[in-house]
Enzyme design. Sequence first.
Site, PDB file in Angstrom:
ATOM      1  N   TYR A  39      -5.595   5.373  -7.289  1.00  0.00           N
ATOM      2  CA  TYR A  39      -5.856   5.267  -5.844  1.00  0.00           C
ATOM      3  C   TYR A  39      -7.266   4.720  -5.653  1.00  0.00           C
ATOM      4  O   TYR A  39      -8.248   5.441  -5.754  1.00  0.00           O
ATOM      5  CB  TYR A  39      -5.705   6.636  -5.193  1.00  0.00           C
ATOM      6  CG  TYR A  39      -6.053   6.653  -3.712  1.00  0.00           C
ATOM      7  CD1 TYR A  39      -5.254   5.988  -2.781  1.00  0.00           C
ATOM      8  CD2 TYR A  39      -7.161   7.347  -3.246  1.00  0.00           C
ATOM      9  CE1 TYR A  39      -5.563   6.007  -1.439  1.00  0.00           C
ATOM     10  CE2 TYR A  39      -7.475   7.375  -1.891  1.00  0.00           C
ATOM     11  CZ  TYR A  39      -6.675   6.701  -0.997  1.00  0.00           C
ATOM     12  OH  TYR A  39      -6.981   6.719   0.347  1.00  0.00           O
ATOM     13  N   TYR A  82       0.843  -1.196   0.000  1.00  0.00           N
ATOM     14  CA  TYR A  82       0.000   0.000   0.000  1.00  0.00           C
ATOM     15  C   TYR A  82       0.877   1.243   0.000  1.00  0.00           C
ATOM     16  O   TYR A  82       1.712   1.439   0.878  1.00  0.00           O
ATOM     17  CB  TYR A  82      -0.891  -0.014   1.238  1.00  0.00           C
ATOM     18  CG  TYR A  82      -2.088   0.900   1.157  1.00  0.00           C
ATOM     19  CD1 TYR A  82      -3.305   0.419   0.679  1.00  0.00           C
ATOM     20  CD2 TYR A  82      -2.024   2.222   1.571  1.00  0.00           C
ATOM     21  CE1 TYR A  82      -4.427   1.245   0.622  1.00  0.00           C
ATOM     22  CE2 TYR A  82      -3.121   3.051   1.513  1.00  0.00           C
ATOM     23  CZ  TYR A  82      -4.333   2.552   1.039  1.00  0.00           C
ATOM     24  OH  TYR A  82      -5.426   3.382   0.976  1.00  0.00           O
TER      25      TYR A  82
END
Length: 388
Positions: free
Chosen positions: A341, A297
């Site tokens: 994203y 991430y």
Amino acid sequence: MSVRTADSLGGKAAIVGIGATEFSKNSGRSELKLAVEAVGAALDDAGLTPADVDGLVTFTMDTSPEITVAQAAGIGELSFFSRIHYGGGAACATVQQAALAVASGVADVVVCYRAFNERSGRRFGSGVQRREPTAEGAALGWNLPSGLLTPASWVAMAAQRYLHTYGLGSEVFGQVAVVDRRHAARNPAAYFHGQPITLADHAASRWIVEPLRLLDCCQETDGGQALVVTSVERARDLPRPPAVVVAAAQGAGRSQEQMTSFYRDGLTGLPETGVVARQLWRSSGLAPADIDVGILYDHFTPFVLMQLEEFGFCGPGEGGAFVAADALPLNTHGGQLGEAYLHGMNGIAEAVRQIRGTSVNQVAGAARSLVTAGTGVPTSGLILGADG
């Protein structure tokens, strides 16, 4: 699942379908429409229909509830529906919830989804605005008068301490940005397709909150992503090679807050990620050397380095050098810095592609993918593997 013992979930469920909308800065349609498109695409990929689905999982932050998505997508009766809190920290936990439901017989086919207009609608990067009073909001409120109003400012506190402690410069963060954009440049689905960067480009990008530059910060994206989970046995009868859930975990550390855990003993690590790492290694019986590709991430580059260190790929303060050495293929879709994203859900999809052998940046012989979820918050992680 326990923080002290291995669990028995591994090998009982698999991701069999992935689907997404295009990734854009202005989708031109509702978040519900994005969710339904992604769910439909994932079911098509899995060779299943809405009638096969009896479970749905999403994020508490998603504006399209499970029941509404089921109605709009033509899904009938549900025996399982669930939501996970803590923003991007929920990503891998949605798959864990789905796998638990499948393994226990509560549901047969569960779809995990996330959809938002995060660029054309509510932009997380704009910071705290008109927040409803909550207990966790009160903790956050202690930092607002100091000017810590945005995710970048919260991460910058830890990033600055990391550089100071290990005597490093902000160029170590640039290593992550360069790798992500190199992979995004070869990915037609990525927003930054055809646009690699160099360390010099990183160093020349403007400050957002020192020591974070523009190229240390993820994109703001409109889009949707969905994943289909079912049993390994059923997966073998479907058209795509399954990505087996080898291990799944959630983790929250001591003195945990949502992005503002500044009162811990140190700021140079991610204890919540450490909890996830220990559980994944313990339950899978694997170690860092067994991982073929890492999908970490990357809402902000410093936390990628800290994740590598928490998982034991390298020592404290060594994450930048590890990335620079290309010691592990990272974020082969381009990450949230380069592709989109989507709160980490597109990263899970890339891990599936690596197991299938269909990534645009395919790692030869990839049989095990590590995926992590949002950092700085209670989080989650997965190890996905090939069947057999």
